[in-house]
Design a protein around this motif. Structure first.
Motif, PDB file in Angstrom:
ATOM      1  N   SER A  68     124.712  54.060  70.715  1.00 24.45           N
ATOM      2  CA  SER A  68     124.669  52.999  71.725  1.00 24.45           C
ATOM      3  C   SER A  68     125.545  53.347  72.914  1.00 24.45           C
ATOM      4  CB  SER A  68     125.148  51.672  71.136  1.00 24.45           C
ATOM      5  OG  SER A  68     124.535  51.434  69.911  1.00 24.45           O
ATOM      6  N   LEU A  69     126.716  53.900  72.600  1.00 19.25           N
ATOM      7  CA  LEU A  69     127.635  54.269  73.678  1.00 19.25           C
ATOM      8  C   LEU A  69     126.991  55.305  74.596  1.00 19.25           C
ATOM      9  CD1 LEU A  69     130.459  53.862  74.775  1.00 19.25           C
ATOM     10  CD2 LEU A  69     131.270  55.660  73.237  1.00 19.25           C
ATOM     11  N   ALA A 120     127.339  52.782  60.702  1.00 17.57           N
ATOM     12  CA  ALA A 120     127.863  51.947  61.776  1.00 17.57           C
ATOM     13  C   ALA A 120     128.428  52.821  62.889  1.00 17.57           C
ATOM     14  CB  ALA A 120     128.948  51.022  61.212  1.00 17.57           C
ATOM     15  N   ARG A 121     129.124  53.882  62.464  1.00 17.60           N
ATOM     16  CA  ARG A 121     129.683  54.805  63.462  1.00 17.60           C
ATOM     17  C   ARG A 121     128.570  55.450  64.271  1.00 17.60           C
ATOM     18  NH1 ARG A 121     130.983  60.451  62.976  1.00 17.60           N
ATOM     19  NH2 ARG A 121     130.026  60.301  60.926  1.00 17.60           N
ATOM     20  N   VAL A 173     125.561  54.220  64.864  1.00 19.43           N
ATOM     21  CA  VAL A 173     124.981  53.260  65.793  1.00 19.43           C
ATOM     22  C   VAL A 173     125.890  53.098  67.007  1.00 19.43           C
ATOM     23  CG1 VAL A 173     124.319  50.853  66.096  1.00 19.43           C
ATOM     24  CG2 VAL A 173     123.708  52.037  63.989  1.00 19.43           C
ATOM     25  N   TRP A 174     127.162  53.046  66.746  1.00 18.74           N
ATOM     26  CA  TRP A 174     128.118  52.905  67.843  1.00 18.74           C
ATOM     27  C   TRP A 174     128.029  54.103  68.780  1.00 18.74           C
ATOM     28  CZ3 TRP A 174     130.962  50.092  70.816  1.00 18.74           C
ATOM     29  CH2 TRP A 174     132.009  50.670  71.557  1.00 18.74           C
ATOM     30  N   ASN A 175     128.086  55.292  68.222  1.00 14.36           N
ATOM     31  CA  ASN A 175     128.005  56.498  69.045  1.00 14.36           C
ATOM     32  C   ASN A 175     126.763  56.511  69.900  1.00 14.36           C
ATOM     33  OD1 ASN A 175     130.329  57.641  68.186  1.00 14.36           O
ATOM     34  ND2 ASN A 175     129.383  59.126  66.789  1.00 14.36           N
ATOM     35  N   SER A 235     125.076  61.759  67.285  1.00 13.64           N
ATOM     36  CA  SER A 235     124.183  60.629  67.494  1.00 13.64           C
ATOM     37  C   SER A 235     123.096  60.696  66.427  1.00 13.64           C
ATOM     38  CB  SER A 235     123.554  60.658  68.886  1.00 13.64           C
ATOM     39  OG  SER A 235     122.474  61.544  68.912  1.00 13.64           O
TER      40      SER A 235
END
Lengths: 351, 335, 537
Positions: free
Chosen positions: C80-81, C73-74, C76-78, C237
């Motif tokens: 996407s950001l 999840a981290r 994906v967040w990274n 990433s």
């Protein structure tokens, strides 16, 4: 005289659309056969099947007696002795004229001589070094022809050969090409939608519609004795009337005329404009409504008593203006079976 | 034009076929998978080539990568020798049954704790875990006595580790062996909570400590000495942790011979070479590691081996704990 | 994607009828052997991927655990950001720069057009490396100028590096769109009283949206797929973590699972791009007059020029300056130049370019002259392969070849075949565009004159599409030179390339060692770029 090309019952469909339906044709050796029909009639498909660029669903093709396509056989295009001239000429742009023409010839001592020979035949002697883009449309046409003729193919196929030329060029090039084909004693099959072109260039003509041949005959016979109303309409102008045949004479509202036909009873009658002679006459029963002047002749639309319309062709000397009156005389008529619209006669060689 | 294309096509085909054939030609070429970096061992291997006349081809990658690769390749592997940075990677390959037993006379040259219990791999140079620190910003008194101190929030954002590096993972495996999984997990989570900078290897950490980019890092001792040798002087410094524990772990770099090796004889000569005076002196003077054979002293700036208190574990067991170590590191979000 | 963006090949939709024919000729079935080249192009990537997916699928619960973990999840967040930030930045820079060079009367516009697009020549990992070496307490900027820019690691570093690497792409597509836009709409709006800004907002931007959207989606794809830059700046990433999992763990399943996840995200972006591209395809009518140019006053000119200068400074001056600065410093000074790497790069790229040239022509003939549903799928597959992140391709092939290919594992053959596979679409697009200009009747003429299909392809088709083939090969040569992840994973023992050499040195912070090879790589990349640009004109 053997047939150079024999097509027997060719059928071809593309994604459900029927292009050819029981198409049969024989092209006699040493003659120019014109395959003519409207857009979508299947004539280009037939040509491509003969050349070998497509496979038929059913049917067979034989070239000079040798079967090239049937249920068990398919000879690829490079092994059929068929030369082809394309609508856009399809000259190889990166090769000189000489190389273009020599392309289909095996490497031999004879090669250069043959190239010079065919170039001379088409009237382009000595231009071996030139490149295709340096030539005019008509000249490119002739190179394409020379290239196709060089390997002495059994048959030359021409796909709408004159449609890419300007109008003024077209008639001249037509004549030249026919001259070359005749001189080479080549068997040629050419395809066109222009019936005038076909009439002018062919020794034999075949008229196509909706994937099948309606009538095959000499241009003269086709024009004078079309097999049905549609062929008649396709090949030229004319007016249709109802009539009755009895004892060598057909009776119509415009008069009685002698006919040579096996039909009797109710028929359809075709009157060609060439068979309507016009004379100036202020008291004449025909009223000129429209006139198209072509320089060498004029096509006159007449209104007759009783509302009937008639087309007449007259020479260039006396101009018929709308509003004039004239006297007309019908010299010849053609008869068909009554209500002949979509008959599929196989190859109707009407005498 | 056609001739050109045909020639081109032929050339391409030739090159492809030629290269494929070329790779299969292992007749007199020793193939080494080296988990030690090219910088450190290339000239040593060159010396081996010069001395013995045996041609060598080396594939450089991380020890863990190579260990995993060897396990995947299985009997298809073209490798003859695996020269690894740490015993855990060696052990992992040994546990998969891919090594052949080493000759007893070679094993005898090295102290027992630096070799595999069953003689499948042998240590060739010793290395200690240390803390490297930027002396401009940190003084030795500030440093904790053991690695546990680094979980203190005061160290947030100041630590660097190389979580994918074989030595680090071996260190974590040692922690599991000594203290158990739960304690190890707690420690890793504590480190992770301090947002450490992660690097792909040890030498970037030392260079970064010297650069001022990081304050402290958990690495092997010799990188700093190498950097000093290159630059002349450095602002970073090594700190050997005094309390017993995984932070003071001394592990050998070592070699094993693949059971499927085509060039077994050449491989043994290579192992022999690594234990020769020439190579051992190289390890002392060029890579600044501890020698493993008797009669050679380490670099004078290093504390003697005997003064480093070791955790009470058998290095041969590290491999078994390695998978769990990696899982725990990953679970902590560091890998 | 590769380490630096190069113009993406465009799939042309089915060609309109050729001049001279009244309706499109129906397509004929292709001979079986004509399928061989495209199979050779697709198999090296598709088959290993099939096995990768199979491997992940059989892992079942373990795979699910990885996918659903907090780490992922981290990740994906990274990612996407990062993508959001890069897309926003490149959009702003690209559109603004395009507007300036196409719609103002700024002096020196012609020069700026070239300068603004130049960063395309520099691979993203070289940009990242240069930025890292320039910033930080021991960086060049600190040494030369006394003040310290904080070290560009992590998210800021990735953001800056990737923005610089990809904004030229947005710039180029937007500039083309602005050039081709019919000014009639804007003039109508101004005639109705709208201000410049309102015209821009309500008339220009909506017309720009299709091509801009396509360009930004491609930027998103590049950002997702980039490995070199994010690994050097140490930003977690997807690509970096996939590689770290692969290199750092004995159990390769997590790497495989993450790789498949990465591929799925990439495919989503690709399909979105394809769906929106259709609307952009045939918008352009021939423009009768050029668009209205905004006049800049003296102050405006100075301001705009200053902005462009700043852009050039950061995107070109800083990277190249840093590389030149590191040339003489530190431990790199004494080391011999890695000529082996140069040889490897050139050899690998030449072989790849040659391979695609040989495969692209027959495939172009296949998809153009014998178009069918099957050939459309083959083409789509080629373009999809092109879009796959290279780290995942490398991984899939490593897993597959280690297990099944025996002696061919880690061979130059496999490496070149994979190069050919991932870059095939570039050559195919070029060859296909060229082939569409050629009437099929020329090939049929050759057949009617006795030449078989192969002889026709060599003697007639090939010379006529030579320009397209050469352009495509040149492009492939260029992208292979800069390629990093596949080379890293698949190269034979002892085979080195400039890209790997540079990246390895930079990864261990040995910037001085990387500087000279990096400059050489830029110089070598610039040549084909220049050739391609001048050909297009």
């Amino acid at each position: 005289m053997t047939d150079a090309i024999t097509c027997h019952s060719l059928s071809k469909s593309y994604s459900g659309v029927v292009a050819l339906d029981d198409f049969s044709l024989s092209a006699p050796e040493g003659q120019v056969l014109g395959l003519v029909g409207p857009s979508g009639s299947g004539k280009t498909t037939a040509l491509r099947l003969i050349a070998g660029f497509e496979r038929p669903d059913r049917g067979s093709v034989a070239i000079v007696g040798e079967t090239v396509v049937d249920n068990n056989t398919f000879v690829p295009p490079e092994r059929r002795r068929v030369g082809m001239v394309f609508q856009d000429f399809a000259l190889f742009p990166h090769m000189s004229l000489g190389d273009n023409v020599a392309y289909g010839l095996p490497k031999s001592a004879e090669r250069k001589r043959r190239v010079a020979e065919v170039l001379e035949m088409v009237g382009l002697s000595g231009m071996e070094r030139r490149m295709p883009h340096e030539l005019s449309g008509g000249e490119q046409q002739r190179v394409a022809l020379a290239r196709a003729l060089a390997p002495s193919p059994a048959v030359v196929l021409l796909d709408e050969p004159f449609s890419n030329l300007d109008a003024p060029q077209r008639e001249r090039v037509r004549r030249e090409v026919r001259g070359i084909l005749v001189e080479a004693r080549a068997t040629a099959l050419f395809v066109t939608h222009d019936q005038e072109e076909a009439l002018a260039v062919s020794d034999v003509m075949a008229v196509m519609r909706d994937g099948t041949v309606l009538q095959t005959a000499t241009p003269h016979d086709l024009y004078r004795k079309p097999a049905d109303r549609w062929v008649a309409r396709f090949l030229g102008e004319g007016e249709f009337l109802a009539g009755t045949v009895a004892g060598g004479v057909v009776d119509t509202e415009l008069g009685r005329f002698p006919v040579n036909t096996h039909l009797s009873g109710p028929v359809e009658v075709l009157i060609r404009p060439e068979h309507v002679r016009l004379t100036e006459d202020a008291g004449g029963s025909a009223l000129v409504v429209e006139r198209e002047f072509y320089g060498h002749d004029q096509l006159v639309t007449l209104h007759l008593d009783g509302g009937r319309r008639l087309l007449a062709r007259a020479g260039p000397d006396v101009i018929f203006n709308p509003g004039d009156h004239a006297r007309y005389e019908i010299t010849e008529v053609v008869v068909f079976e009554a209500a002949t619209s979509l008959q599929p006669p196989a190859s109707n060689k009407s005498a | 034009m056609p001739r050109l294309r045909v020639t081109l096509a032929l050339l391409v085909a030739l090159a492809l076929v030629g290269s494929a054939c070329g790779d299969d030609d292992g007749s007199a070429t020793l193939t080494i998978y080296s988990g030690r970096s090219e910088d450190l061992v290339a000239s040593l291997i060159d010396q081996f080539e010069a001395e013995t006349g045996i041609a060598v081809e080396v594939r450089y990658a991380s020890s863990t990568d190579l260990a995993a690769t060897l396990r995947e390749e299985g009997s298809n592997s073209p490798a003859d020798v695996f020269f690894a940075q740490d015993p855990a990677s060696l052990g992992a390959v040994a546990e998969s049954g891919l090594f052949r037993a080493l000759p007893a006379d070679l094993l005898a040259l090295v102290p027992a704790q630096f070799s595999d219990r069953e003689g499948r791999w042998i240590g060739v140079s010793g290395r200690s875990r240390v803390v490297v620190y930027d002396s401009n910003r940190v003084s030795p008194e500030d440093l904790p006595v053991s690695v546990d101190g680094f979980t203190d929030p005061a160290w947030r954002g100041r630590i660097a580790i190389a979580p994918s590096n074989g030595s680090f993972l071996a260190f974590v495996a040692a922690m599991i062996l000594e203290r158990g999984e739960d304690a190890t997990r707690d420690w890793l989570e504590g480190i992770a909570a301090n947002a450490p900078q992660t690097f792909s290897g040890n030498s970037p950490i030392v260079a970064a400590a010297n650069d001022g980019t990081v304050e402290v890092g958990l690495v092997n001792h010799y990188y700093l000495l190498q950097l000093r040798a290159e630059l002349g002087e450095v602002t970073a410094a090594n700190h050997f942790l005094t309390s017993a524990g995984p932070g003071s772990l001394v592990m050998p770099a070592g070699v094993g011979i693949l059971a499927t090796a085509d060039n077994g004889e050449e491989a043994e000569r290579f192992v022999e070479f690594l234990l020769s005076r020439t190579a051992q002196e190289y390890f002392v003077t060029e890579t600044f590691e501890y020698p493993v054979i008797t009669g050679i002293s380490p670099d004078p700036s290093l504390p003697p081996l005997s003064s480093l208190t070791q955790p009470d574990i058998d290095l041969s067991d590290l491999a078994a704990a390695l998978d769990r170590a990696t899982d725990l590191v990953a679970e902590a979000g560091l890998l | 994607m590769t380490s630096a963006p190069t113009p993406a090949p465009v799939e042309t939709p089915l060609a309109p009828p050729l001049p001279g024919t009244r309706r499109p000729r129906p397509r004929t079935r292709a001979p079986v052997w004509l399928w061989l080249p495209v199979m050779i192009a697709l198999v090296p990537t598709v088959v290993p991927f099939g096995f990768l997916i199979g491997r992940v699928a059989t892992e079942g619960t373990a795979a699910a655990r990885v996918v659903l973990s907090a780490n992922t999840a981290r990740l994906v967040w990274n990612t996407s950001l990062l993508i959001t930030l890069v897309v926003a930045a490149t959009a702003a820079i690209g559109v603004a720069a395009a507007w300036i060079t196409e719609r103002t009367d700024l002096p020196g516009r012609r020069l700026w057009r070239v300068v603004v697009a130049l960063p395309l020549v520099i691979p993203s990992y070289v940009i990242a490396m240069a930025l890292l070496s320039a910033t930080g307490p021991r960086g060049l900027v600190s040494d030369w100028f006394g003040f310290t820019i904080p070290s560009l690691v992590g998210l800021p570093g990735a953001w800056v590096a990737l923005t610089i690497a990809t904004y030229p792409f947005v710039y180029l597509t937007t500039a083309t769109a602005l050039r081709k836009m019919d000014p009639a709409h804007e003039e109508a709006a101004r005639g109705l009283g709208a201000t410049q800004w309102r015209v821009f907002r309500t008339i220009v931007v909506p017309q720009l949206r299709p091509s801009l959207g396509a360009g930004l989606l491609l930027v998103a794809l590049y950002t997702l797929s980039d490995f070199g830059a994010v690994s050097l700046v140490r930003f977690d990433s997807f690509t970096r973590v996939v590689y770290a999992q692969y290199a750092g763990r004995l159990d390769r399943t997590p790497a495989a699972v993450l790789a498949v996840l990465l591929v799925l995200i990439a495919l989503v972006i690709v399909w979105t791009e394809r769906a929106t591209r259709g609307r952009a395809a045939y918008h352009w009518r021939p423009v009768s007059r050029p668009a209205r140019i905004a006049r800049l006053d003296g102050g405006g000119r100075v301001a705009v020029t200053a902005c462009l200068l700043l852009l050039a400074l950061v995107s070109l001056g800083l990277p190249i300056g840093a590389l030149v600065g590191w040339l003489g410093r530190g431990s790199g000074a004494g080391r011999p130049f890695p000529w082996g790497a140069v040889g490897g790069s050139v050899a690998g790229s030449l072989l790849a370019a040659g391979l695609v040239a040989v495969l692209a022509l027959p495939t172009a003939v296949l998809v153009t002259r014998h178009a069918s549903r099957a050939t459309a799928w083959a083409e789509r597959a080629a373009y999809t392969v092109f879009a796959l992140p290279h780290i995942t391709v490398g991984l899939a092939v490593v897993f597959f070849s280690a297990r099944y290919l025996g002696g061919w594992y880690q061979s130059l053959t496999v490496l070149v075949l994979v190069y050919g596979s991932i870059f095939f679409a570039q050559a195919l697009g070029s060859a296909r565009s060229s082939l569409l200009q050629v009437s099929p009747s020329v090939e049929e003429a050759s057949r009617s004159l006795g030449a078989g299909p192969i002889r026709t392809m060599l003697r007639v088709t090939a010379p006529m599409v030579r320009r397209g083939l050469v352009a495509g090969s040149l492009l492939v040569f260029l992208t292979t030179m800069k390629e990093l992840p596949v080379t890293l994973l698949l190269r034979p023992t002892g085979f080195d390339t400039l890209a790997v050499n540079i990246w390895s040195a930079a990864d261990t912070l040995l910037y001085s060692r990387a500087a000279a090879p990096a400059l050489l790589l830029i110089a070598v990349s610039a040549i084909p770029m220049y050739l391609l640009a001048t050909r297009e004109r």
